[in-house]
Design an enzyme around this catalytic site. Structure first.
Site, PDB file in Angstrom:
ATOM      1  N   VAL A 113      -3.338  43.854 -71.182  1.00  0.00           N
ATOM      2  CA  VAL A 113      -4.086  45.287 -70.438  1.00  0.00           C
ATOM      3  C   VAL A 113      -3.290  46.100 -69.991  1.00  0.00           C
ATOM      4  O   VAL A 113      -3.430  47.592 -70.125  1.00  0.00           O
ATOM      5  CB  VAL A 113      -5.019  44.552 -69.631  1.00  0.00           C
ATOM      6  CG1 VAL A 113      -5.251  44.879 -67.770  1.00  0.00           C
ATOM      7  CG2 VAL A 113      -5.623  43.190 -69.753  1.00  0.00           C
ATOM      8  N   GLU A 114      -2.088  46.305 -69.926  1.00  0.00           N
ATOM      9  CA  GLU A 114      -1.130  46.807 -69.586  1.00  0.00           C
ATOM     10  C   GLU A 114      -0.217  47.973 -70.340  1.00  0.00           C
ATOM     11  O   GLU A 114      -0.457  49.117 -69.823  1.00  0.00           O
ATOM     12  CB  GLU A 114       0.247  45.684 -69.214  1.00  0.00           C
ATOM     13  CG  GLU A 114       0.222  44.950 -67.499  1.00  0.00           C
ATOM     14  CD  GLU A 114       0.367  46.414 -66.308  1.00  0.00           C
ATOM     15  OE1 GLU A 114       0.063  47.447 -66.666  1.00  0.00           O
ATOM     16  OE2 GLU A 114      -0.088  45.597 -65.060  1.00  0.00           O
ATOM     17  N   SER A 115      -0.313  47.105 -71.949  1.00  0.00           N
ATOM     18  CA  SER A 115       0.264  48.621 -72.248  1.00  0.00           C
ATOM     19  C   SER A 115      -0.068  47.786 -73.837  1.00  0.00           C
ATOM     20  O   SER A 115       0.281  48.886 -74.960  1.00  0.00           O
ATOM     21  CB  SER A 115       1.957  48.280 -72.339  1.00  0.00           C
ATOM     22  OG  SER A 115       1.815  46.887 -73.615  1.00  0.00           O
TER      23      SER A 115
END
Length: 195
Positions: free
Chosen positions: A95-97
């Site tokens: 989800v972050e990257s």
């Protein structure tokens, strides 16, 4: 032990950008959207940090899986060292990257686990674009948030995105669209095993 006073937020608090945290002389910690006129205070953003969504453009399920597989050994290593589920760490990273080691968000978070520069420094991460340093630091920070919020995964994820002060201020996932979406997306990916 300091008590937390109720949130003193105006009816239009959803449109504000900051919460101010101030300790009163009696030891009570207050959270408000009104800037204190005197005394020391801490200013905390009331918007969740955006993830590096540009890193996800054009990825297929196969290319996403290949990216994830490339970092699986490091995820396993550092998740186990901190007593975390590798699946949770992988979901956060996705989800972050989208597993892009060069990802940079609009807010300036960097690398696979999207560490903000100040957080990276605090964690001893010298190069946020180095996969091993970034994963090790991000996993330690996630473990710290889980410890701070009694192993409540929802609150720990919200703190990872919006900061622990915001979670403390609301005593729940803050009502920021970015943070609520962030927590929901990770929990869809991460299904803890039940016995």
């Amino acid at each position: 032990m300091a008590l937390l006073s109720g949130l003193a937020l105006s009816p239009a608090h959803a449109a504000t950008d900051w919460i101010y945290i101030q300790k009163r002389p009696d030891g009570v910690t207050e959270f408000t959207d009104k800037k204190p006129v005197r005394g020391a205070y801490k200013k905390v953003s009331v918007r969740g940090r955006p993830t590096a969504s540009a890193s996800c453009r054009g990825l297929t399920a196969q290319s996403m899986a290949a990216r994830a597989e490339a970092y699986a050994p490091l995820i396993q290593k550092y998740a186990r060292a901190e007593g975390l589920s590798p699946d949770l760490v992988s979901a956060v990273m996705r989800v972050e990257s989208c597993y892009d080691r060069h990802a940079v968000s609009r807010a300036g978070a960097r690398g696979l686990m999207q560490l903000m520069p100040g957080t990276a420094r605090e964690l001893g991460v010298l190069d946020s674009f180095d996969p091993e340093q970034n994963i090790e630091g991000g996993v330690r920070y996630l473990a710290r948030m889980l410890g701070r919020f009694g192993n409540d995964v929802r609150l720990a994820l919200a703190a990872y995105n919006a900061g622990p002060e915001a979670v403390t201020a609301y005593n729940d996932v803050p009502p920021y669209a970015e943070t609520k979406s962030y927590v929901t997306r990770i929990l869809k990916l991460y299904q803890p095993r039940t016995s």
